[in-house]
Design an enzyme around this catalytic site. Structure first.
Site, PDB file in Angstrom:
ATOM      1  N   HIS A   1     -11.325  77.636 -44.420  1.00 49.05           N
ATOM      2  CA  HIS A   1     -12.433  76.673 -44.389  1.00 49.05           C
ATOM      3  C   HIS A   1     -12.085  75.316 -44.976  1.00 49.05           C
ATOM      4  O   HIS A   1     -12.869  74.385 -44.887  1.00 49.05           O
ATOM      5  CB  HIS A   1     -13.640  77.233 -45.146  1.00 49.05           C
ATOM      6  CG  HIS A   1     -13.473  77.198 -46.643  1.00 49.05           C
ATOM      7  ND1 HIS A   1     -12.778  78.163 -47.323  1.00 49.05           N
ATOM      8  CD2 HIS A   1     -13.877  76.305 -47.564  1.00 49.05           C
ATOM      9  CE1 HIS A   1     -12.787  77.872 -48.599  1.00 49.05           C
ATOM     10  NE2 HIS A   1     -13.437  76.754 -48.793  1.00 49.05           N
TER      11      HIS A   1
HETATM   12  C1  UD1 Z   1     -17.571  73.698 -50.308  1.00 50.77           C
HETATM   13  C2  UD1 Z   1     -16.687  73.237 -51.467  1.00 50.77           C
HETATM   14  C3  UD1 Z   1     -15.410  74.068 -51.492  1.00 50.77           C
HETATM   15  C4  UD1 Z   1     -15.711  75.542 -51.516  1.00 50.77           C
HETATM   16  C5  UD1 Z   1     -16.618  75.883 -50.340  1.00 50.77           C
HETATM   17  C6  UD1 Z   1     -17.002  77.335 -50.297  1.00 50.77           C
HETATM   18  C7  UD1 Z   1     -16.853  70.826 -52.023  1.00 50.77           C
HETATM   19  C8  UD1 Z   1     -16.135  69.553 -51.980  1.00 50.77           C
HETATM   20  N1  UD1 Z   1     -16.293  71.831 -51.332  1.00 50.77           N
HETATM   21  O1  UD1 Z   1     -16.871  73.399 -49.107  1.00 50.77           O
HETATM   22  O2  UD1 Z   1     -14.665  73.737 -52.642  1.00 50.77           O
HETATM   23  O3  UD1 Z   1     -14.513  76.283 -51.429  1.00 50.77           O
HETATM   24  O4  UD1 Z   1     -17.812  75.083 -50.450  1.00 50.77           O
HETATM   25  O5  UD1 Z   1     -17.607  77.626 -49.082  1.00 50.77           O
HETATM   26  O6  UD1 Z   1     -17.879  70.924 -52.665  1.00 50.77           O
HETATM   27  N2  UD1 Z   1     -22.550  74.240 -43.643  1.00 50.77           N
HETATM   28  C9  UD1 Z   1     -23.517  74.950 -42.970  1.00 50.77           C
HETATM   29  N3  UD1 Z   1     -24.319  75.735 -43.722  1.00 50.77           N
HETATM   30  C10 UD1 Z   1     -24.220  75.847 -45.079  1.00 50.77           C
HETATM   31  C11 UD1 Z   1     -23.237  75.098 -45.724  1.00 50.77           C
HETATM   32  C12 UD1 Z   1     -22.389  74.305 -44.996  1.00 50.77           C
HETATM   33  O7  UD1 Z   1     -23.636  74.892 -41.767  1.00 50.77           O
HETATM   34  O8  UD1 Z   1     -25.009  76.599 -45.685  1.00 50.77           O
HETATM   35  C13 UD1 Z   1     -21.628  73.387 -42.848  1.00 50.77           C
HETATM   36  C14 UD1 Z   1     -22.126  71.997 -42.716  1.00 50.77           C
HETATM   37  O9  UD1 Z   1     -21.865  71.543 -41.429  1.00 50.77           O
HETATM   38  C15 UD1 Z   1     -21.273  71.203 -43.688  1.00 50.77           C
HETATM   39  C16 UD1 Z   1     -19.985  72.000 -43.720  1.00 50.77           C
HETATM   40  O10 UD1 Z   1     -20.365  73.346 -43.491  1.00 50.77           O
HETATM   41  O11 UD1 Z   1     -21.086  69.897 -43.294  1.00 50.77           O
HETATM   42  C17 UD1 Z   1     -19.262  71.887 -45.016  1.00 50.77           C
HETATM   43  O12 UD1 Z   1     -20.115  72.192 -46.116  1.00 50.77           O
HETATM   44  P1  UD1 Z   1     -19.850  71.519 -47.552  1.00 50.77           P
HETATM   45  O13 UD1 Z   1     -20.761  72.084 -48.566  1.00 50.77           O
HETATM   46  O14 UD1 Z   1     -19.827  70.065 -47.412  1.00 50.77           O
HETATM   47  O15 UD1 Z   1     -18.374  71.950 -47.879  1.00 50.77           O
HETATM   48  P2  UD1 Z   1     -17.608  73.334 -47.711  1.00 50.77           P
HETATM   49  O16 UD1 Z   1     -16.613  73.160 -46.657  1.00 50.77           O
HETATM   50  O17 UD1 Z   1     -18.553  74.506 -47.579  1.00 50.77           O
END
Ligand code: UD1
Length: 367
Positions: A209
């Site tokens: 991820h």
């Molecule tokens: C975040 C953390 C990462 C951690 C990971 C665990 C930061 C910088 N990164 O990354 O360190 O390892 O969480 O999963 O804080 N999304 C959904 N549904 C959700 C959450 C996210 O669809 O419930 C999608 C969204 O399109 C979003 C993308 O995932 O833009 C990324 O989510 P984000 O929280 O920005 O970062 P992670 O990649 O999950």
């Protein structure tokens, strides 16, 4: 009557939930501490958030900021703006942040500006790679925290090298392992292998991820070239992160080369730990899974160039492979033949980290 001390605990993303569950459990023993839980809403899908609250029996947050997804600056700023009035109203004696996600840094910054003391759980880890958003979050959070709770000796060394006073640093072990040990009886009852029609030690688990791996089309394509080789011999189960699902859809890979790759939605904690514990090996770019596989003694090939958790390599089951096809296939081959390095469980990964943390904090903060 003596006033209670208030600990305000911030969570936002999936790995945070696992880390606060044991802390909450342990806090029940301290009648003079009033915990206040704030969920920033960085993760919001049922599979990424709520399922963890249910399975790990974390209380419903006192506040949910509902921030959601966005750019790093936007997300961090939005969390900060929404946290400030809560801190002003609640007047906590301590703010507790965990891990290295954007919610961690945002919470720490707001607390520091309001002169509220901060405890950082999982402090000191360093990948020495400033292109990782998590590395920025870790470094900045550590430098404004008053209590730095460290999982492994490298963390203590890193903090001392950065000039942080040794009085603030406490090597207490890994709180994620508390959660794992505490959930073992439930984990053993998981029916996920039956559900996915898998047999013990006959499959690999893949998680991917990190933005550096999945937001770059060429890199993602290369990885899938490697996975298509591995799946010829070993079934790969792939609980897919929402970010990766989006990237993968845009790649339009042909299904014929991946018939033995089982893509499933993100799993809850209990099912994931059972699935991981029974796997032949794990391919991952996660930080937490490097630790969990070390504890579970399952071979872990990490698809990153560096790790902030070197103990998992020195003592544990982890090997850094990056995107090196030759290296990955070599180790997969060795594992399949029953050859893999011997490992040990790091010291203080014993299920008592939350207890140690509160034994340090409470006497310092009780009024
Ligand atoms: C975040 C953390 C990462 C951690 C990971 C665990 C930061 C910088 N990164 O990354 O360190 O390892 O969480 O999963 O804080 N999304 C959904 N549904 C959700 C959450 C996210 O669809 O419930 C999608 C969204 O399109 C979003 C993308 O995932 O833009 C990324 O989510 P984000 O929280 O920005 O970062 P992670 O990649 O999950």
């Amino acid at each position: 009557m003596q006033k209670k001390s208030k600990f305000l605990i911030i969570v936002g993303a999936r790995p945070n939930f696992v880390k606060v569950a044991p802390l909450y459990d342990e806090l029940k023993k301290y009648k003079k501490i009033k915990p206040v839980l704030v969920h920033t809403g960085q993760h919001y899908d049922f599979d990424m958030s709520q399922v963890f609250f249910q399975e790990l029996k974390i209380p419903t947050p006192n506040y949910n900021l509902g921030v959601g997804s966005g750019s790093h600056a936007w997300q961090t700023a939005e969390i900060m703006e929404k946290l400030e009035p809560i801190f002003l109203k609640e007047k906590p004696d301590l703010v507790i942040v965990v891990g290295d996600v954007n919610s961690t840094l945002a919470g720490a910054l707001v607390a520091a500006k309001l002169h509220i003391r901060i405890a950082h759980i999982e402090a000191g880890l360093r990948s020495f790679d400033m292109s990782m958003p998590e590395e920025i979050n870790r470094r900045l959070t550590d430098h404004i925290s008053s209590f730095l709770f460290v999982t492994e000796p490298s963390g203590v060394k890193n903090l001392l090298n950065e000039g942080i006073s040794k009085n603030k640093i406490f090597l207490v072990g890994d709180i994620m392992i508390d959660a794992l040990i505490g959930s073992m009886s439930k984990v053993k009852k998981s029916k996920i292998l039956e559900k996915l029609k898998l047999r013990k030690k006959e499959y690999a688990v893949l998680t991917l991820h990190r933005s550096s791996n999945v937001d770059n089309r060429d890199k993602l394509k290369e990885f899938f070239g490697i996975f298509s080789q591995i799946q010829k011999k070993t079934r790969i189960v792939f609980p897919i992160h929402p970010r990766t699902r989006k990237s993968l859809l845009s790649l339009r890979l042909g299904k014929e080369n991946f018939s033995n790759v089982q893509i499933i939605k993100p799993l809850g904690y209990i099912d994931f730990i059972f699935l991981a514990s029974q796997a032949k090996f794990i391919l991952t770019d996660s930080g937490g899974i490097q630790e969990e596989t070390t504890f579970l003694r399952v071979p872990c090939l990490t698809l990153r160039e560096n790790t902030e958790r070197p103990i998992t390599i020195i003592k544990g089951t982890n090997i850094l492979c990056g995107g090196d096809k030759k290296k990955i296939l070599k180790y997969v081959n060795e594992i399949t033949k029953g050859k893999y390095k011997k490992s040990q469980i790091p010291s203080l990964w014993d299920g008592k980290t939350a207890k140690r943390i509160l034994e340090i904090l409470v006497p310092k903060l009780i009024k």
